[in-house]
Design an enzyme around this catalytic site. Sequence first.
Site, mmCIF file in Angstrom:
data_model
loop_
_atom_site.group_PDB
_atom_site.id
_atom_site.type_symbol
_atom_site.label_atom_id
_atom_site.label_comp_id
_atom_site.label_asym_id
_atom_site.label_seq_id
_atom_site.Cartn_x
_atom_site.Cartn_y
_atom_site.Cartn_z
ATOM 1 C CG ASP A 1 -1.924 -1.113 1.396
ATOM 2 O OD1 ASP A 1 -2.115 -1.164 0.473
ATOM 3 O OD2 ASP A 1 -2.144 -1.615 2.320
ATOM 4 C CG ASP B 1 15.668 -3.636 6.421
ATOM 5 O OD1 ASP B 1 15.697 -3.732 7.698
ATOM 6 O OD2 ASP B 1 16.910 -5.086 6.024
#
Length: 310
Positions: free
Chosen positions: A234, A263
């Site tokens: 999203d 990350d």
Amino acid sequence: MQEAVLGGRFLSIGECMVELSQAKDGHLRKGFAGDTFNTAWYARACLPTDWSIDYFTALGDDAMSDEMATFMGNAGIGTGYIRRLRGKTPGLYMINLKDGERSFSYWRDSSAARQLAADGDVLRTAIEASDVLYFSGITLAVLPREDAYTLLAELRRAKAIGKIVAFDPNLRPRLWSSLDAMHAMIAEGGRASTLALPSFDDEAAHFGDDSISSTIRRYRQYGTTMVVVKNGPDGATIGEGSDETLVPAVKVEKVIDTTSAGDSFNGAFLAHYLQHHDALAAAAFAAEIAAKVIQEHGALVSPEKLKSIQ
Ligand code: ADP
């Protein structure tokens, strides 16, 4: 450590571990990974060579520590600040695969990295020599409480003189003695940073946030200037001033492995932001990199595979 850099000096602080994953025929494959190291890897892949990237941690004096440091160096990540502790070893984790589901086993309770902030002078030297600092909730969780305060004090000093201090809360309740301890230290992490990069599903699960706006509000109340809330497919929402802007994710037909999505997003976001100072463009770029990373196996995707993304 590199000299004479024009772009800037980026320092990522935390724990990198030995990673064992299943290869064919019951064999195990060895790698190296850890949230803050992964982000350093992607920052290195996305920043030009006039930026130096250093990793700050502690390692032991065994062969595995040597190999890990060599691996980092070969990836263009500086190891000059890494302390080597006699008789210690790196932490280790294993990825278990059963019926397509991954689970993790960790051996990290006595890893060398737990002592990364035990020498306050070394820590201060490294932070003072850097322009941009990066750390995570996992960095705070693996440290003895007193050492976590030492690290936070140095980061607050860096923030006070105008450096960028970026923080991914990376909430991992199992690494903390209690939820209260986690909540308190994550708030301290927010106070020490200028930019927070939380993941909404974690924040909703462990802080009870009912919307992305409440996550943004909470990190801003701690004292961060900018909040980038990642939310998987999203997209990511940038909270800056009173503005909240959603930057969509890139559509991925077939997700292979979501390890390192957050990350890699962080490393790419920072790399772009540090060069162009445009958070929305940085988030769009980071979404491209993260989308590429989740279509490959493993935490560390080679820089060559990311090159086509501008
Ligand atoms: P974390 O790994 O920290 O939980 P997220 O799952 O929110 O972080 O993912 C970080 C970023 O990776 C997202 O903001 C998005 O850009 C990208 N991403 C993650 N999952 C998907 C997906 N299924 N499709 C497309 N992009 C994704």
